[in-house]
Write an enzyme that holds these catalytic residues in place. Structure first.
Site, PDB file in Angstrom:
ATOM      1  N   CYS A 219       0.824  -1.204   0.000  1.00  0.00           N
ATOM      2  CA  CYS A 219       0.000   0.000   0.000  1.00  0.00           C
ATOM      3  C   CYS A 219       0.864   1.264   0.000  1.00  0.00           C
ATOM      4  CB  CYS A 219      -0.976  -0.045   1.174  1.00  0.00           C
ATOM      5  SG  CYS A 219      -2.341   1.114   1.005  1.00  0.00           S
TER       6      CYS A 219
ATOM      7  N   HIS B  49      -3.604  -5.724   0.928  1.00  0.00           N
ATOM      8  CA  HIS B  49      -2.984  -5.937   2.241  1.00  0.00           C
ATOM      9  C   HIS B  49      -2.979  -7.417   2.646  1.00  0.00           C
ATOM     10  CE1 HIS B  49      -2.584  -1.770   3.741  1.00  0.00           C
ATOM     11  NE2 HIS B  49      -3.591  -1.528   2.930  1.00  0.00           N
TER      12      HIS B  49
ATOM     13  N   GLU C   4      -1.295  -8.800   4.931  1.00  0.00           N
ATOM     14  CA  GLU C   4      -1.157  -8.933   6.386  1.00  0.00           C
ATOM     15  C   GLU C   4      -2.506  -8.897   7.093  1.00  0.00           C
ATOM     16  OE1 GLU C   4      -0.736  -6.194   4.764  1.00  0.00           O
ATOM     17  OE2 GLU C   4      -1.120  -4.408   5.961  1.00  0.00           O
TER      18      GLU C   4
END
Lengths: 97, 225
Positions: free
Chosen positions: B85, B202, B204
């Site tokens: 990002c 994302h 994560e």
């Protein structure tokens, strides 16, 4: 007396700073959605003659430099190193004073 | 496997990525942007967020920070670098990845789970995925509209440097399944040496079934081997 004059001259030359403006705009081929929205809104407000709008950024920079050629080189370096993303943006340097 | 997460003022996914890395058994260190030395790392992560409030351009100020010089040195010596990002935006501002990320085509901040397709599973970041596997991963950005010049775009395709593309849940890659206007639906790219990955989604956020799904896990397990 000579010393005073010299100091006066030095302080005057220090005051002789140069000021520039930089205009950064998106390159012609890069989509400018913000400019497009502003354009559409102005058309909605009745500005029928409006052909196109490109939105950009404006910087004003004062330099402690009295030599114009050196100053422009420094400003150009600032543009290339940080102020402008050369992949998508063009820039124009103008001397203000 | 040792990892470092670089933290800037305004980073806000730094602790999420740290949790994900530790869950995957990485020995992680957080590194503040004013540091001038990096701990010995096999992987450096530049996390998501709004470094320096997105002043000037997203990632522009962070891209000139002190620690970035060390990241560039590490990248040039082959260390694995992952930018997620805002991390992707920072990597393009440093020049480690070519191209740039423009404002989303619809001018809106987009925060939603989207589908992405694994285009290249022959990289250190994606080898645990299957080719053409469809993942559901969260995106949350205002400037995710990837743009690059035509020559680089050809290079990205010819050298198989596009890792992820936006698609729909059936895997169709088209304008409708493109959330932000990104050129050719690109969601994540590698550099030529294939040791740097920049991606807008994302991973994560997708490492736990309870809060989302586990579609991001294989990215981290790919790196472990």
């Amino acid at each position: 007396m000579k010393l005073i004059l010299e100091k006066l001259f030095q302080s005057n030359s220090k005051k002789n700073k140069l000021k520039f403006s930089i205009i950064v705009t998106l390159k012609k081929d890069v989509l400018d959605p913000q400019g497009k929205v502003v354009q559409n809104t102005l058309v909605n407000l009745g500005m029928d003659d409006l052909k196109s709008i490109r939105q950009g950024k404006h910087f004003e920079i004062d330099l402690n430099e009295s030599d114009e050629d050196i100053a422009i080189k420094k400003i150009d370096e600032m543009c290339k190193k940080l102020l402008v993303n050369l992949i998508i943006e063009d820039y124009k340097i103008n001397k203000i004073k | 496997m040792k990892s470092s997460v670089i933290v800037f003022p305004g980073s806000n996914c730094d602790r999420d990525i740290a949790v994900a890395l530790e869950k995957m058994q990485f020995k992680n260190t957080m590194v503040w942007h004013k540091e001038t030395k990096l701990p010995k790392s096999d992987l450096i992560v530049i996390p998501g967020g709004f470094s320096y409030g997105d002043y000037l351009r997203s990632g522009a100020i962070a891209g000139k920070s002190l620690i970035i010089n060390e990241v560039i040195k590490a990248a040039n010596s082959g260390c694995l670098i992952l930018g997620i990002c805002n991390g992707f935006q920072i990597l393009t501002e440093t020049g480690l990845l070519k191209g740039t990320l423009l404002r989303n085509k619809n001018l809106k901040f987009i925060n939603k789970d989207v589908h992405i397709k694994v285009i290249n599973n022959n990289s250190k970041f994606s080898k645990k995925y299957n080719e053409n596997q469809i993942l559901k991963i969260n995106i949350a950005h205002n400037e995710g509209n990837y743009f690059t010049d035509p020559e680089h775009l050809i290079k990205l395709q010819d050298e198989n440097l596009i890792v992820f593309k936006y698609c729909d849940e059936d895997g169709n890659i088209n304008e409708k399944s493109n959330p932000n206007g990104s050129i050719n639906n690109i969601a994540g790219i590698l550099n030529s040496k294939k040791n740097i990955l920049g991606m807008m989604p994302h991973p994560e956020r997708m490492v736990d079934e309870i809060i989302s799904n586990k579609d991001g896990v294989n990215l981290f397990s790919s790196l472990l081997n």
